[in-house]
Write an enzyme that holds these catalytic residues in place. Structure first.
Site, mmCIF file in Angstrom:
data_model
loop_
_atom_site.group_PDB
_atom_site.id
_atom_site.type_symbol
_atom_site.label_atom_id
_atom_site.label_comp_id
_atom_site.label_asym_id
_atom_site.label_seq_id
_atom_site.Cartn_x
_atom_site.Cartn_y
_atom_site.Cartn_z
ATOM 1 N N ASP A 60 11.479 23.933 128.960
ATOM 2 C CA ASP A 60 10.060 24.034 129.305
ATOM 3 C C ASP A 60 9.809 23.872 130.800
ATOM 4 O O ASP A 60 10.685 23.469 131.558
ATOM 5 C CB ASP A 60 9.246 23.009 128.505
ATOM 6 N N ASN A 109 4.679 11.394 120.404
ATOM 7 C CA ASN A 109 3.953 11.989 119.282
ATOM 8 C C ASN A 109 4.842 12.937 118.473
ATOM 9 O O ASN A 109 4.355 13.714 117.663
ATOM 10 C CB ASN A 109 2.712 12.736 119.785
ATOM 11 N N HIS A 120 6.789 15.359 119.767
ATOM 12 C CA HIS A 120 7.011 16.710 120.285
ATOM 13 C C HIS A 120 8.468 16.895 120.702
ATOM 14 O O HIS A 120 9.148 15.951 121.080
ATOM 15 C CB HIS A 120 6.020 17.075 121.405
ATOM 16 N N GLU A 164 3.870 20.581 120.808
ATOM 17 C CA GLU A 164 3.017 19.455 120.448
ATOM 18 C C GLU A 164 2.641 19.522 118.953
ATOM 19 O O GLU A 164 2.726 20.585 118.340
ATOM 20 C CB GLU A 164 1.731 19.515 121.280
HETATM 21 C C1 GLP Z 1 8.514 15.658 128.128
HETATM 22 C C2 GLP Z 1 9.515 16.795 127.902
HETATM 23 C C3 GLP Z 1 10.285 16.595 126.615
HETATM 24 C C4 GLP Z 1 10.824 15.184 126.548
HETATM 25 C C5 GLP Z 1 9.689 14.197 126.583
HETATM 26 C C6 GLP Z 1 10.112 12.756 126.448
HETATM 27 O O1 GLP Z 1 7.381 15.834 127.388
HETATM 28 N N1 GLP Z 1 8.877 18.076 127.877
HETATM 29 O O2 GLP Z 1 11.323 17.557 126.526
HETATM 30 O O3 GLP Z 1 11.600 15.004 125.393
HETATM 31 O O4 GLP Z 1 9.040 14.378 127.834
HETATM 32 O O5 GLP Z 1 10.431 12.228 127.690
HETATM 33 P P1 GLP Z 1 11.109 10.818 127.922
HETATM 34 O O6 GLP Z 1 12.561 11.021 127.645
HETATM 35 O O7 GLP Z 1 10.858 10.525 129.377
HETATM 36 O O8 GLP Z 1 10.469 9.861 127.020
#
Ligand code: GLP
Length: 241
Positions: A67, A136, A138, A143
């Site tokens: 992404d 959440n 995702h 989402e």
């Molecule tokens: C962002 C990314 C996700 C990732 C998420 C969790 O939203 N787009 O791919 O899994 O963050 O991030 P973290 O590992 O910092 O909790």
């Protein structure tokens, strides 16, 4: 889904790095699907160190990232393109032209999304997809929604995600509200999936992902039916199981 329980974040990162290393040793030109977020950073550090020690070669590896924020150029300090260079690519012998990330400033978003899916197909699909999980549920930026999105598409980020992302930006109004993300079908078509989760703040999402119903309101729950998915989690992330 196989669950590999680690005591700590460091142990989790090492175990996931071992798994990814095995994939690259087995297929040197593997297509890796890569994720951003703080959770995979330990894995990336470990892969970079093994590459530096010449135990692991990225010369033929290809990557596609999940992404990118809409509106951020590839050199913006908070873009995922920059994140990937700073946390991984700059420390590997990977060819920059073999690394791919959706273009968040494409003038034609629909064309960019279609081209990204075509690119993944052209590479022969993803051999191993690395994922983190949002609070959440995702994955990528898919989402919670009324239906599972299929291919690469534009999303409007939820309030929970905007809040989680705010720590990276000076002012709340700087946090991008839209992103491009590979879809659930893109993720599910990967031959292997590795998901990493760490910390008690992820425990509820991990529980719903593993034990809840498979519903688009909890996007990660779809991984229950992936034929080759491994969760690497520390004790804190598994504390509600
Ligand atoms: C962002 C990314 C996700 C990732 C998420 C969790 O939203 N787009 O791919 O899994 O963050 O991030 P973290 O590992 O910092 O909790």
């Amino acid at each position: 889904m196989r669950i590999i329980k680690a005591k700590t974040y460091e142990e989790m990162s090492l175990a996931a790095a071992d798994y990814i290393m095995a994939q690259i040793l087995w297929k040197q030109d593997s297509v890796l699907g890569l994720a951003t977020g703080s959770t995979p950073i330990g894995v990336y550090n470990e892969l970079a160190e093994r590459n530096r020690q010449r135990r692991l070669d990225f010369a033929q590896v290809r990557t596609v990232n999940l992404d990118e924020y809409v509106g951020l150029t590839a050199d913006h300090p908070q873009s995922y393109a920059r994140f990937m260079r700073e946390n991984l690519f700059d420390h590997l012998n990977i060819k920059p032209e073999n690394t791919h990330i959706p273009n968040g400033v494409a003038t034609n978003i629909d064309a960019e999304c279609a081209a990204y899916d075509a690119l993944i197909q052209g590479l022969g699909g993803v051999d191993l997809q690395l994922l983190g999980v949002g609070h959440n549920g995702h994955i990528g930026f898919n989402e919670p929604d009324a239906a599972f999105p299929l291919g690469t598409h534009q999303v409007t980020l939820t309030e929970s995600t905007l809040q989680a992302n705010q720590r990276f930006f000076e002012r709340p109004e700087d946090v991008p509200t839209k992103a491009l993300t590979m879809g659930i079908r893109d993720i599910m078509q990967a031959k292997r999936v590795v998901i990493v989760a760490s910390g008690s703040d992820k425990a509820a999402a991990v529980k719903d992902m593993l034990a809840g119903p498979i519903v688009p309101q909890m996007p990660a729950s779809i991984l229950q039916i992936h034929p080759n998915c491994v969760l690497f989690a520390d004790e804190a992330a598994l504390s509600q199981m």
